[in-house]
Write a protein that holds these residues in place. Structure first.
Motif, mmCIF file in Angstrom:
data_model
loop_
_atom_site.group_PDB
_atom_site.id
_atom_site.type_symbol
_atom_site.label_atom_id
_atom_site.label_comp_id
_atom_site.label_asym_id
_atom_site.label_seq_id
_atom_site.Cartn_x
_atom_site.Cartn_y
_atom_site.Cartn_z
ATOM 1 N N CYS A 1 -16.134 55.998 20.191
ATOM 2 C CA CYS A 1 -16.901 57.002 20.775
ATOM 3 C C CYS A 1 -18.432 56.666 20.898
ATOM 4 C CB CYS A 1 -16.761 58.276 19.878
ATOM 5 S SG CYS A 1 -17.382 57.683 18.269
ATOM 6 N N ASP A 2 -18.640 55.239 20.831
ATOM 7 C CA ASP A 2 -19.858 54.676 21.220
ATOM 8 C C ASP A 2 -19.933 53.336 21.744
ATOM 9 O OD1 ASP A 2 -19.587 53.614 18.693
ATOM 10 O OD2 ASP A 2 -21.149 55.045 17.889
ATOM 11 N N PHE A 3 -20.960 52.744 21.979
ATOM 12 C CA PHE A 3 -21.104 51.419 22.600
ATOM 13 C C PHE A 3 -20.525 50.281 21.394
ATOM 14 C CE2 PHE A 3 -23.367 47.223 23.016
ATOM 15 C CZ PHE A 3 -23.041 46.886 24.090
ATOM 16 N N GLN A 4 -20.997 50.447 20.043
ATOM 17 C CA GLN A 4 -20.698 49.787 18.815
ATOM 18 C C GLN A 4 -19.194 49.757 18.800
ATOM 19 O OE1 GLN A 4 -23.631 51.738 18.985
ATOM 20 N NE2 GLN A 4 -24.964 50.038 19.047
ATOM 21 N N SER A 5 -18.701 50.729 18.685
ATOM 22 C CA SER A 5 -17.117 50.847 18.439
ATOM 23 C C SER A 5 -16.351 50.320 19.594
ATOM 24 C CB SER A 5 -16.482 52.281 18.301
ATOM 25 O OG SER A 5 -17.091 53.038 18.976
ATOM 26 N N GLN A 6 -17.113 50.386 20.697
ATOM 27 C CA GLN A 6 -16.295 49.899 21.785
ATOM 28 C C GLN A 6 -16.275 48.032 21.706
ATOM 29 O OE1 GLN A 6 -17.865 50.855 25.568
ATOM 30 N NE2 GLN A 6 -17.096 53.060 25.527
ATOM 31 N N GLN A 7 -17.393 47.692 21.262
ATOM 32 C CA GLN A 7 -17.621 46.296 21.121
ATOM 33 C C GLN A 7 -16.723 45.758 20.059
ATOM 34 O OE1 GLN A 7 -19.227 44.292 23.486
ATOM 35 N NE2 GLN A 7 -19.059 46.459 24.526
ATOM 36 N N GLN A 8 -16.748 46.649 18.865
ATOM 37 C CA GLN A 8 -16.051 45.991 18.086
ATOM 38 C C GLN A 8 -14.383 45.959 18.185
ATOM 39 O OE1 GLN A 8 -16.447 48.459 14.507
ATOM 40 N NE2 GLN A 8 -15.430 47.457 13.242
ATOM 41 N N LEU A 9 -13.902 46.990 18.805
ATOM 42 C CA LEU A 9 -12.527 46.880 19.425
ATOM 43 C C LEU A 9 -12.084 45.655 20.217
ATOM 44 C CD1 LEU A 9 -9.601 48.267 19.006
ATOM 45 C CD2 LEU A 9 -10.163 49.711 21.216
ATOM 46 N N LEU A 10 -13.384 45.513 21.240
ATOM 47 C CA LEU A 10 -12.935 44.648 22.206
ATOM 48 C C LEU A 10 -12.792 43.131 21.705
ATOM 49 C CD1 LEU A 10 -15.332 45.727 25.306
ATOM 50 C CD2 LEU A 10 -12.775 45.596 25.256
ATOM 51 N N ASN A 11 -13.585 42.990 20.185
ATOM 52 C CA ASN A 11 -13.511 41.894 19.666
ATOM 53 C C ASN A 11 -12.173 41.674 18.756
ATOM 54 O OD1 ASN A 11 -15.852 41.286 20.692
ATOM 55 N ND2 ASN A 11 -17.156 42.022 19.062
ATOM 56 N N GLU A 12 -11.701 42.704 18.432
ATOM 57 C CA GLU A 12 -10.493 42.708 17.300
ATOM 58 C C GLU A 12 -9.152 42.885 18.403
ATOM 59 O OE1 GLU A 12 -11.281 45.846 14.995
ATOM 60 O OE2 GLU A 12 -12.620 45.181 13.897
ATOM 61 N N ILE A 13 -9.322 43.418 19.488
ATOM 62 C CA ILE A 13 -7.746 43.536 20.173
ATOM 63 C C ILE A 13 -6.953 42.345 20.212
ATOM 64 C CG2 ILE A 13 -8.683 43.271 22.556
ATOM 65 C CD1 ILE A 13 -6.795 46.432 21.435
ATOM 66 N N VAL A 14 -7.336 41.337 20.598
ATOM 67 C CA VAL A 14 -6.587 40.075 20.696
ATOM 68 C C VAL A 14 -5.855 39.587 19.395
ATOM 69 C CG1 VAL A 14 -6.486 37.992 21.652
ATOM 70 C CG2 VAL A 14 -8.263 39.268 22.312
#
Lengths: 461, 479
Positions: free
Chosen positions: B382-395
């Motif tokens: 729901c915000d920039f931080q959580s977006q970035q976190q997921l983008l980092n973890e998704i792979v």
């Protein structure tokens, strides 16, 4: 943007109701484009509310801030090692916009933000406070302009109100206003302007003039609407058709009477819609009732009328075909009063004008058909309901206006002077232009009566 | 055309147009022109096609002519009444006080009644006198002006003109002026005839009584003669009054003088007590009428004028588009608006995107039911931080399927599209879009909203077969 007066940029997330706010404030159902879709407004469009001959309040509708998370991240990335004001970040971003073509819509919002005196930030209260909204507020705060958060959809989003207020307070936005674009409340609109006065101290006098002007316009329109409704009531209560005293003739005259009254109601509704600057299509089943004069409810059906919990009262309400008694006592009084004046000719003339038709009808065995009491009650209640709905309707509303009379008995209260009014009106057939004979529509007593009904209508609303 | 006439013309236009302004006129955008003036300008513009002012001039002339005719009639009545009452073939004596009563009592009664009516604002203008005048005018017009019906709005304008002329204060003063004019004509006729008859006839003035005393008559005559005497008219003295009593012996030498003074008293009384007050009242009414005409204003609070204001002086002006859209928006494909009902994979990595607290609870319940082993991994973006976190973890996530929980009540926007696109671009895993339908969106909008999400899925490279709808049966509340 506005050299004379002041200018306001209306910003907010996509589909928050920016264009709807514009429509409601401008009383313009045609302004911009409203749709349940992001990116409906893709340009900056303005309209001005005139304050006086030289000053105006300019309002600019902007595209929605759809990607505030990214934009805020970009803005935060500028001048990382320096202490720089937000406004410089915005200007730097706009200067390097070519690097972010996908943020063209956001850039339009930022340009408008920088060019106007004040910002309305429209919030869809149905939405929870998400990160993207917090980022939007941060970006707007960079503009260094006074911001009024306008809470839209207050009726459906009441549960989120406290959450939003807390969040806004954290970001130092305290001048919050609730303003539902669909469920319009004029006092809420006034609150917006009053908040503007607070935030723009140097424009206080100008805004006060504007507030006064809006209030005058509002009451002027309301008074005119009440007069239109009161006029319909008088027209319908005074109407009567002469007919031969046979079943067939009475039936024909009744049908004709119904048509005439339906037409008069349609005309009244059209006038009210026009006065409040709504479209004909805003009415429920508008093609039928307004264009063709037909109603979903048969106004004259006794069964239907009973359903609405309207109590049959008095001796008048015995069906649509009731003869009107000749009030000879009043005739005598008129004669006497005129005789006192010494103008016997004038008195006889007055009696002739008022009672000749009744006397002639009595002699010839004819009778008069008039609208029954219950029908008049339904007619009255429908107009009151319509007026009430129009007063509270925003110009962005898509819901159809349904002014059918409520089934709840307690909602069908009639004015306390109802019976008195009817007695008076029944005695003045010359007050209705629906009658065949030429009516005295500008009769001072008629105008006075309409005024009286209009005044009492305020209590009904 | 003076201001009153212009305003009358505007009222005429209102009468022709009816309830709402319907006739179109070019709106002149002159700055600083008040609404009142705009209305008058519009009236003048419309007058050239409707010919209302010409008709109003005709009505003015008609009124003038009718009143002149009535004045002449009353003049003749006044003159003939003198002849009838005082100078019959047999009589050579005039009963002075009887003559006075016959002339003045009706005048005084009507004057009193006029005053009574005049003091009530609407009594005179809504009474029989106004109706009678209107009836006369209408009759004259119908009988002597057959051309009248040629004008399409003749009778409407007739009513309008006389409504203004005969109603409220204007009507009060107008009808009062007419009353005084007619009485003035009557007294003029009477006085003139009296002077002529007295000049050519010899009559003796007497007075008689059955119940009053000589003293009463002396007092009455002196009272009557007081003002004429002050103004220099010869009036009878005490002796002459006594001598004029019926049966009193009249000295022939004094008879001529007695006739002269009694004649003088009668003529001066007619002038002072009859003619002069009516003339002064006529002048006063004309003056008040003139003032009222100047003060006559349009009732701009009437629904007609409120609507006209919206047309002539709209309080909103368009400022146009200041920052136009240079990009053409690709038309929406409106993909698959029908409800999808595909199966979820047996094991998936759950991601909640921009959900409310209530929606998140429902989401958790769903994950617990369909992928319990991954429940602990559920992330709410729901915000920039959580977006970035997921983008980092998704792979690095284990399951081969990733389910994105979004709500149908939220409109898919560019920001969301950008984020989901970034996600799908990072990995080759299968993405599912689970649309939570919590009945917050109106059913009429549901199909369109679903279509918007399908469009987002297509743009973010999520297979349309991987879109699943999850309906929550609960009462509507905030998102």
């Amino acid at each position: 943007m506005s050299k004379n007066g002041l200018s306001v940029a209306v910003v907010g997330h996509a589909n928050a109701g920016k264009t709807s706010l514009m429509r409601t404030l401008l009383r313009d159902t045609e302004f911009g484009e409203v749709a349940d879709q992001a990116g409906t407004t893709r340009h900056v469009e303005g309209s001005a509310l005139l304050i006086d001959e030289t000053n105006s309040l300019a309002l600019f509708d902007t595209p929605g801030l759809e990607d505030s998370i990214r934009l805020f991240h970009i803005l935060s990335g500028y001048f990382a090692d320096q202490s720089v004001d937000g406004i410089e970040r915005l200007q730097y971003f706009l200067a390097h916009l070519s690097e972010y073509p996908e943020l063209e819509q956001e850039a339009k919002v930022l340009r408008t933000l920088l060019n106007n005196d004040l910002i309305f930030y429209v919030i869809d209260l149905r939405e929870p406070v998400l990160g993207k909204y917090r980022d939007e507020l941060q970006i707007l705060s960079y503009g260094a302009k006074p911001i009024i958060p306008v809470l839209n959809f207050t009726k459906q989003g009441g549960d989120n109100l406290e959450q939003w207020k807390t969040q806004l307070a954290r970001l130092n936005f305290h001048a919050v206003v609730s303003f539902d674009n669909v469920h319009f409340n004029f006092s809420d609109e006034m609150k917006i302007y009053q908040k503007m006065q607070t935030l723009l101290a140097d424009k206080e006098e100008l805004l006060q003039n504007f507030i006064n002007q809006r209030q005058i316009q509002w009451s002027e329109r309301f008074n005119a609407a009440r007069e239109i409704v009161a006029n319909l009531f008088v027209e319908s209560a005074c109407v009567r058709f002469k007919t031969v005293n046979s079943e067939q003739e009475i039936e024909q005259a009744t049908l004709k009477l119904q048509q005439v009254v339906r037409k008069a109601e349609s005309k009244c509704v059209r006038r009210l819609l026009k006065l409040y600057q709504f479209r004909k299509g805003d009415l429920e089943n508008s093609e039928l009732p307004v264009e063709q004069g037909g109603w979903q409810l048969d106004l004259f059906s006794a069964d239907n009328l009973q359903e609405f919990g309207i109590k049959l009262t008095g001796n008048i309400a015995k069906g649509a075909g009731l003869g009107v008694a000749i009030d000879l006592v009043t005739a005598g009084m008129t004669l006497g009063a005129a005789a006192v004046t010494g103008g016997i000719v004038g008195a006889l003339w007055g009696v002739k004008l008022r009672y000749y038709d009744e006397i002639q009808a009595k002699i010839k065995g004819s009778r008069y058909i008039c609208l029954n009491d219950v029908t008049l009650q339904v007619l009255w209640l429908r107009q009151i309901k319509l007026l009430e709905l129009l007063q509270k309707r925003g110009h962005a509303s898509f819901d159809k206006i349904d002014y059918q009379v409520s089934l709840h008995k307690q909602k069908n209260a009639l004015p306390k002077n109802w019976s008195k009014w009817l007695r008076k009106l029944r005695n003045h057939p010359n007050w209705s232009s629906l009658n065949v004979n030429s009516a005295e529509l500008e009769d001072s007593k008629r105008l006075l009566f309409i005024e009286q009904v209009s005044v009492e209508m305020v209590n009904e609303l | 055309m003076d201001l009153f006439q212009q305003r009358l013309l505007a009222e005429g236009i209102r009468a022709v147009e009816g309830d709402s302004p319907a006739l179109s006129t070019p709106i002149s955008e002159k700055p600083g022109v008040s609404f009142d003036k705009s209305v008058l300008q519009r009236a003048l513009q419309l007058d050239s096609q409707l010919q209302i002012s010409a008709l109003f001039s005709h009505f003015k002339d008609l009124t003038k002519n009718l009143f002149t005719l009535l004045s002449v009639l009353l003049f003749v009545v006044g003159a003939s009444s003198v002849q009838q009452l005082f100078f019959s073939e047999q009589g050579t004596q005039i009963n002075f006080f009887w003559a006075f009563v016959l002339f003045f009592i009706p005048n005084f009664i009507t004057l009193f009644l006029w005053l009574l009516f005049f003091l009530q604002p609407n009594l005179l203008s809504s009474g029989w006198l106004a109706r009678l005048t209107l009836f006369l005018l209408k009759t004259v017009e119908k009988r002597f002006n057959p051309q009248s019906t040629k004008h399409p709005h003749f009778w409407t304008l007739f009513k309008c003109y006389f409504k203004v002329s005969f109603s409220a204060d204007l009507g009060r003063y107008q009808l009062s002026a007419v009353t005084h004019l007619l009485w003035l004509s009557y007294f003029c006729g009477a006085t003139l005839m009296l002077v002529m008859m007295l000049a050519t006839h010899q009559v003796d003035f007497i007075w008689q009584t059955s119940i009053l005393s000589l003293a009463n008559f002396q007092w009455l005559t002196e009272l009557l003669a007081y003002i004429p005497n002050l103004l220099g008219f010869p009036v009878p003295n005490l002796e002459q009054i006594q001598q004029s009593h019926l049966g009193a012996v009249n000295v022939i030498a004094d008879a001529q003088n007695s006739r002269l003074v009694w004649s003088s008293l009668l003529i001066s009384s007619l002038i002072i007590y009859g003619l002069a007050p009516r003339f002064l009242l006529l002048l006063l009414m004309q003056f008040l009428l003139k003032i009222k005409r100047k003060q006559f204003s349009l009732n701009l609070s009437k629904p007609y004028y409120v609507q006209l204001r919206q047309l002539l002086k709209p309080n909103v002006t368009s400022l146009g588009i200041s920052d136009p859209d240079t990009f053409k928006v690709a038309p929406s494909n409106h993909l698959h608006s029908e409800m999808a009902c595909h199966q979820l994979p047996s094991c998936f990595y759950p991601v909640a995107i921009e959900l409310s607290a209530t929606q998140l609870i429902e989401c958790k319940k769903h994950v617990k039911q369909y992928s319990p082993e991954q429940f602990e991994l559920l992330k709410h973006i729901c915000d920039f931080q959580s977006q970035q976190q997921l983008l980092n973890e998704i792979v690095n996530v284990g399951p081969q399927a990733i389910v994105l929980y979004v709500t149908l009540s939220r409109l898919p926007d560019r920001g969301l599209l950008g984020f989901i696109k970034s996600l799908t671009a990072l990995t080759t895993k299968s993405f599912y879009l689970l649309l939570i339908d919590d009945a917050l969106i109106e059913s009429s909008h549901l199909s369109k909203r679903r279509s918007d999400w399908y469009e987002l899925a297509a743009q973010a490279d999520i297979s349309l077969d991987n879109i699943i709808q999850f309906k929550i049966n609960k009462k509507p509340e905030a998102r």
